[in-house]
Design a protein around this motif. Structure first.
Motif, mmCIF file in Angstrom:
data_model
loop_
_atom_site.group_PDB
_atom_site.id
_atom_site.type_symbol
_atom_site.label_atom_id
_atom_site.label_comp_id
_atom_site.label_asym_id
_atom_site.label_seq_id
_atom_site.Cartn_x
_atom_site.Cartn_y
_atom_site.Cartn_z
ATOM 1 N N TYR A 107 0.868 -1.179 0.000
ATOM 2 C CA TYR A 107 0.000 0.000 0.000
ATOM 3 C C TYR A 107 0.903 1.226 0.000
ATOM 4 C CZ TYR A 107 -4.131 -2.817 1.163
ATOM 5 O OH TYR A 107 -5.176 -3.722 1.142
ATOM 6 N N LEU A 108 0.706 2.125 -0.949
ATOM 7 C CA LEU A 108 1.578 3.282 -1.099
ATOM 8 C C LEU A 108 1.153 4.417 -0.164
ATOM 9 C CD1 LEU A 108 1.885 3.289 -4.990
ATOM 10 C CD2 LEU A 108 3.554 2.450 -3.324
ATOM 11 N N PRO A 109 2.111 5.200 0.310
ATOM 12 C CA PRO A 109 1.778 6.323 1.189
ATOM 13 C C PRO A 109 0.989 7.404 0.455
ATOM 14 C CG PRO A 109 4.100 6.365 0.577
ATOM 15 C CD PRO A 109 3.561 5.058 0.107
ATOM 16 N N ASN A 110 0.205 8.110 1.197
ATOM 17 C CA ASN A 110 -0.682 9.137 0.638
ATOM 18 C C ASN A 110 0.121 10.316 0.085
ATOM 19 O OD1 ASN A 110 -2.823 10.806 0.011
ATOM 20 N ND2 ASN A 110 -3.862 10.527 1.971
ATOM 21 N N TRP A 111 -0.255 10.758 -1.112
ATOM 22 C CA TRP A 111 0.389 11.929 -1.690
ATOM 23 C C TRP A 111 -0.085 13.221 -1.026
ATOM 24 C CZ3 TRP A 111 -1.024 10.163 -7.326
ATOM 25 C CH2 TRP A 111 -0.174 9.111 -7.707
ATOM 26 N N ASP A 112 -1.307 13.190 -0.490
ATOM 27 C CA ASP A 112 -1.919 14.391 0.086
ATOM 28 C C ASP A 112 -1.615 14.464 1.583
ATOM 29 O OD1 ASP A 112 -3.415 16.552 0.804
ATOM 30 O OD2 ASP A 112 -5.349 15.730 0.161
ATOM 31 N N GLU A 113 -0.707 15.334 1.947
ATOM 32 C CA GLU A 113 -0.323 15.461 3.352
ATOM 33 C C GLU A 113 -1.439 16.049 4.206
ATOM 34 O OE1 GLU A 113 3.211 17.756 3.456
ATOM 35 O OE2 GLU A 113 4.472 16.215 2.510
ATOM 36 N N LYS A 114 -2.404 16.695 3.564
ATOM 37 C CA LYS A 114 -3.516 17.294 4.306
ATOM 38 C C LYS A 114 -4.576 16.257 4.688
ATOM 39 C CE LYS A 114 -2.972 21.817 2.046
ATOM 40 N NZ LYS A 114 -3.654 22.849 1.224
ATOM 41 N N ASP A 115 -4.551 15.105 4.019
ATOM 42 C CA ASP A 115 -5.510 14.038 4.303
ATOM 43 C C ASP A 115 -5.073 13.295 5.570
ATOM 44 O OD1 ASP A 115 -7.279 11.940 4.360
ATOM 45 O OD2 ASP A 115 -6.899 11.271 2.301
ATOM 46 N N LYS A 116 -5.840 13.434 6.634
ATOM 47 C CA LYS A 116 -5.480 12.850 7.930
ATOM 48 C C LYS A 116 -6.169 11.510 8.192
ATOM 49 C CE LYS A 116 -2.927 16.405 8.719
ATOM 50 N NZ LYS A 116 -1.461 16.292 8.589
ATOM 51 N N ASN A 117 -6.860 10.975 7.185
ATOM 52 C CA ASN A 117 -7.501 9.674 7.360
ATOM 53 C C ASN A 117 -6.444 8.568 7.467
ATOM 54 O OD1 ASN A 117 -10.260 10.531 7.197
ATOM 55 N ND2 ASN A 117 -9.977 10.806 4.989
ATOM 56 N N VAL A 118 -6.831 7.482 8.120
ATOM 57 C CA VAL A 118 -5.936 6.350 8.299
ATOM 58 C C VAL A 118 -6.231 5.300 7.224
ATOM 59 C CG1 VAL A 118 -5.184 4.508 9.845
ATOM 60 C CG2 VAL A 118 -5.766 6.766 10.770
ATOM 61 N N TYR A 119 -5.177 4.854 6.533
ATOM 62 C CA TYR A 119 -5.350 3.905 5.441
ATOM 63 C C TYR A 119 -4.483 2.669 5.690
ATOM 64 C CZ TYR A 119 -7.445 7.899 3.050
ATOM 65 O OH TYR A 119 -8.243 8.954 2.730
ATOM 66 N N PRO A 120 -4.807 1.556 5.024
ATOM 67 C CA PRO A 120 -4.016 0.334 5.202
ATOM 68 C C PRO A 120 -2.551 0.531 4.835
ATOM 69 C CG PRO A 120 -6.061 -0.135 4.031
ATOM 70 C CD PRO A 120 -5.935 1.358 4.097
ATOM 71 N N THR A 121 -1.693 -0.228 5.455
ATOM 72 C CA THR A 121 -0.265 -0.207 5.148
ATOM 73 C C THR A 121 0.230 -1.649 4.984
ATOM 74 O OG1 THR A 121 0.312 -0.238 7.502
ATOM 75 C CG2 THR A 121 0.123 1.933 6.431
ATOM 76 N N GLY A 122 1.483 -1.778 4.613
ATOM 77 C CA GLY A 122 2.056 -3.109 4.449
ATOM 78 C C GLY A 122 1.862 -3.677 3.058
ATOM 79 N N LYS A 123 2.130 -4.972 2.922
ATOM 80 C CA LYS A 123 2.042 -5.638 1.616
ATOM 81 C C LYS A 123 0.862 -6.600 1.567
ATOM 82 C CE LYS A 123 6.809 -5.705 -0.137
ATOM 83 N NZ LYS A 123 6.496 -5.546 -1.567
ATOM 84 N N HIS A 124 0.406 -6.858 0.345
ATOM 85 C CA HIS A 124 -0.631 -7.866 0.143
ATOM 86 C C HIS A 124 -0.022 -9.265 0.269
ATOM 87 C CE1 HIS A 124 -3.946 -5.211 -1.056
ATOM 88 N NE2 HIS A 124 -3.000 -4.443 -1.576
ATOM 89 N N VAL A 125 -0.893 -10.240 0.505
ATOM 90 C CA VAL A 125 -0.436 -11.615 0.729
ATOM 91 C C VAL A 125 -1.098 -12.542 -0.296
ATOM 92 C CG1 VAL A 125 -0.179 -13.473 2.406
ATOM 93 C CG2 VAL A 125 -0.253 -11.086 3.199
ATOM 94 N N PRO A 126 -0.469 -12.736 -1.465
ATOM 95 C CA PRO A 126 -1.027 -13.630 -2.485
ATOM 96 C C PRO A 126 -1.022 -15.085 -2.001
ATOM 97 C CG PRO A 126 0.694 -12.185 -3.347
ATOM 98 C CD PRO A 126 0.786 -12.120 -1.862
ATOM 99 N N PRO A 127 -1.769 -15.975 -2.636
ATOM 100 C CA PRO A 127 -2.496 -15.706 -3.879
ATOM 101 C C PRO A 127 -3.906 -15.160 -3.695
ATOM 102 C CG PRO A 127 -2.616 -18.029 -3.394
ATOM 103 C CD PRO A 127 -1.728 -17.424 -2.330
ATOM 104 N N GLY A 128 -4.466 -15.254 -2.483
ATOM 105 C CA GLY A 128 -5.837 -14.767 -2.305
ATOM 106 C C GLY A 128 -5.927 -13.263 -2.237
ATOM 107 N N ASP A 129 -4.937 -12.647 -1.652
ATOM 108 C CA ASP A 129 -4.917 -11.203 -1.440
ATOM 109 C C ASP A 129 -3.846 -10.588 -2.336
ATOM 110 O OD1 ASP A 129 -4.864 -8.606 -0.390
ATOM 111 O OD2 ASP A 129 -3.513 -9.185 1.243
ATOM 112 N N ILE A 130 -4.267 -9.841 -3.365
ATOM 113 C CA ILE A 130 -3.308 -9.248 -4.302
ATOM 114 C C ILE A 130 -3.492 -7.740 -4.390
ATOM 115 C CG2 ILE A 130 -3.207 -11.372 -5.670
ATOM 116 C CD1 ILE A 130 -4.895 -9.951 -7.818
ATOM 117 N N GLY A 131 -2.496 -7.077 -4.915
ATOM 118 C CA GLY A 131 -2.533 -5.620 -5.045
ATOM 119 C C GLY A 131 -3.294 -5.168 -6.268
#
Length: 436
Positions: A107-131
């Protein structure tokens, strides 16, 4: 009893009737035989016209004639070298590569520094969970698997697309999610030859890229791959030799002056009229970039992004003026059409850029808009950029731990391949009419 005279007359009349019937039968048979032959001739003529409709040309500038290919079943197939599709060879799995590559995209970091929402981080886990927001029919495949590559090219041919524009990094470089893949190009070129497809190079913004070191890399590409029959080439004019075509992604990262030193005839390090000359298409993102294309010595430009309105170049409403600008300056214009856009499995904060597919309606409008400009080339974003949801590669319905992937329903997995084929056919007819 019948008198002899009457009997003679009766026999005479019967014989005349028999001869008349025989003549009439022969005449009718001949008539229908000719009609049948005419029908067969008409079918043959229609087949020839279909072949002629699939002649690929570059209208107005840089004319190119090429008869459409036939497939192995001897059926005429729509296949246009004027239609190019962006292809990504950076995927990997444990079976072929020891590890997952790109399917486990972070999951890539947010480009918008003003956006204070919390988003997922880390990597996906294939094969069921992909990017990706869609799930491929082939599963988490490897780009180095020859069977997979063969299937991809078979599908691309099914769609009527004649040229793959494959991402390229120098031999020892790659993006941070993958591994170097220059060594795969011999396989791509050989597989393309099986399906009568051509390959162009999409030069990625590798670390340290500038026009000067790109000159060295162009020399490497041309010397290593340039003589292969599957390398896509264009002629600037009938009197000049065909040259390999290079798409330069994010070309705006270097100044027009630095590009001009390599791409203009009078540049200090010019490649023009040398053994490493080529056709170079830059990327237009902002309004000012189109003039930078001219100043930098490029041969044309493309728009890449599949999200209408995301940039000046990707906004459909601007394609007519961009086409006019290109023609006035003797440039190739290759608008980039796409089936939609969604990247929230790698950029969860980027919902605003999502463009829903709407069962193909979005793609249809993109194609219709591009066709109205009568462009010499059309590029498609993309065959398999799964992270950004622009792929036309077959996808399936799937869910994993509560997450439901998007799909092409109510269409079949190859829905967008067939829809693409429909528009490639229309485009080929337009080019044929312009030629004649």
């Amino acid at each position: 009893m019948i008198p002899k005279r009457n009997c003679y007359l009766l026999c005479k009349n019967v014989m005349i009737a028999v001869f008349f019937c025989a003549f009439l039968f022969m005449f009718i048979r001949l008539y229908f035989s000719q009609s049948s032959g005419k029908s067969a001739n008409d079918q043959h003529l229609q087949q020839i016209l279909l072949e002629r409709k699939n002649v690929t040309v570059l209208p107005d500038i840089w004319p190119k004639d090429k008869v459409a290919y036939r497939d192995t079943t001897n059926n005429i197939s729509v296949l246009s070298d004027n239609v190019h599709i962006f292809y990504y060879p950076w995927f990997g799995n444990p079976e072929d590569d020891s590890v997952y590559l790109h399917w486990n995209h972070e999951y890539l970091p947010n480009w918008d520094e003003k956006d204070k929402n919390v988003y997922p981080t880390g990597k996906h886990v294939p094969p069921g969970d992909i990017g990706a927001n869609f799930y491929p029919l082939l599963g988490c495949y490897s780009s180095k698997n020859p069977v997979t590559v063969g299937q991809h090219m078979k599908w691309i041919r099914q769609a009527g697309i004649g040229v793959l524009v494959i991402s390229w990094y120098p031999p020892d470089l790659s993006d941070k999610e993958g591994k170097p893949f220059d060594q795969l190009f011999p396989m791509f070129l050989e597989t393309a030859s099986v399906y009568n497809l051509k390959i162009s190079f999409h030069i990625e913004p590798y670390e340290g890229r500038n026009p000067e070191n790109l000159r060295k890399n162009i020399k490497y590409i041309i010397e290593k791959y340039g003589n292969h029959t599957s390398v896509y080439k264009l002629q600037k004019s009938p009197s000049k030799k065909p040259l390999p075509v290079f798409y330069i992604y994010d070309s705006y990262l270097s100044s027009p002056n630095s590009w001009s030193s390599v791409l203009s005839v009078s540049g200090k390090q010019s490649i023009r009229n040398t053994d490493i000359d080529g056709i170079f298409l830059g990327l237009v993102v902002e309004f000012r970039h189109k003039q930078d294309i001219v100043s930098g010595g490029f041969d044309g430009f493309y728009t890449y992004f599949a999200a209408n309105g995301f940039s000046y170049g990707s906004s459909w409403k601007n394609w007519k003026s961009l086409s006019s600008f290109a023609r006035k300056n003797g440039l190739l214009f290759a608008p980039s059409v796409g089936p939609g856009y969604i990247d929230t499995r790698v950029r969860p904060w980027n919902v605003k850029t999502t463009r829903e597919r709407k069962n193909g309606k979005y793609y249809k409008i993109a194609w219709a808009t591009a066709l109205q400009t009568n462009p010499p080339l059309i590029s498609i974003t993309s065959f398999n950029e799964w992270h950004e949801g622009t792929q036309i590669e077959p996808a399936i319905s799937k869910s994993n731990k509560g997450y439901v992937y998007n799909d092409y329903l109510p269409g079949e997995p190859d829905f967008y391949l067939n829809l693409t084929r429909h528009f490639v056919s229309q485009y080929s007819e337009i080019l044929f009419k312009m030629k004649t």
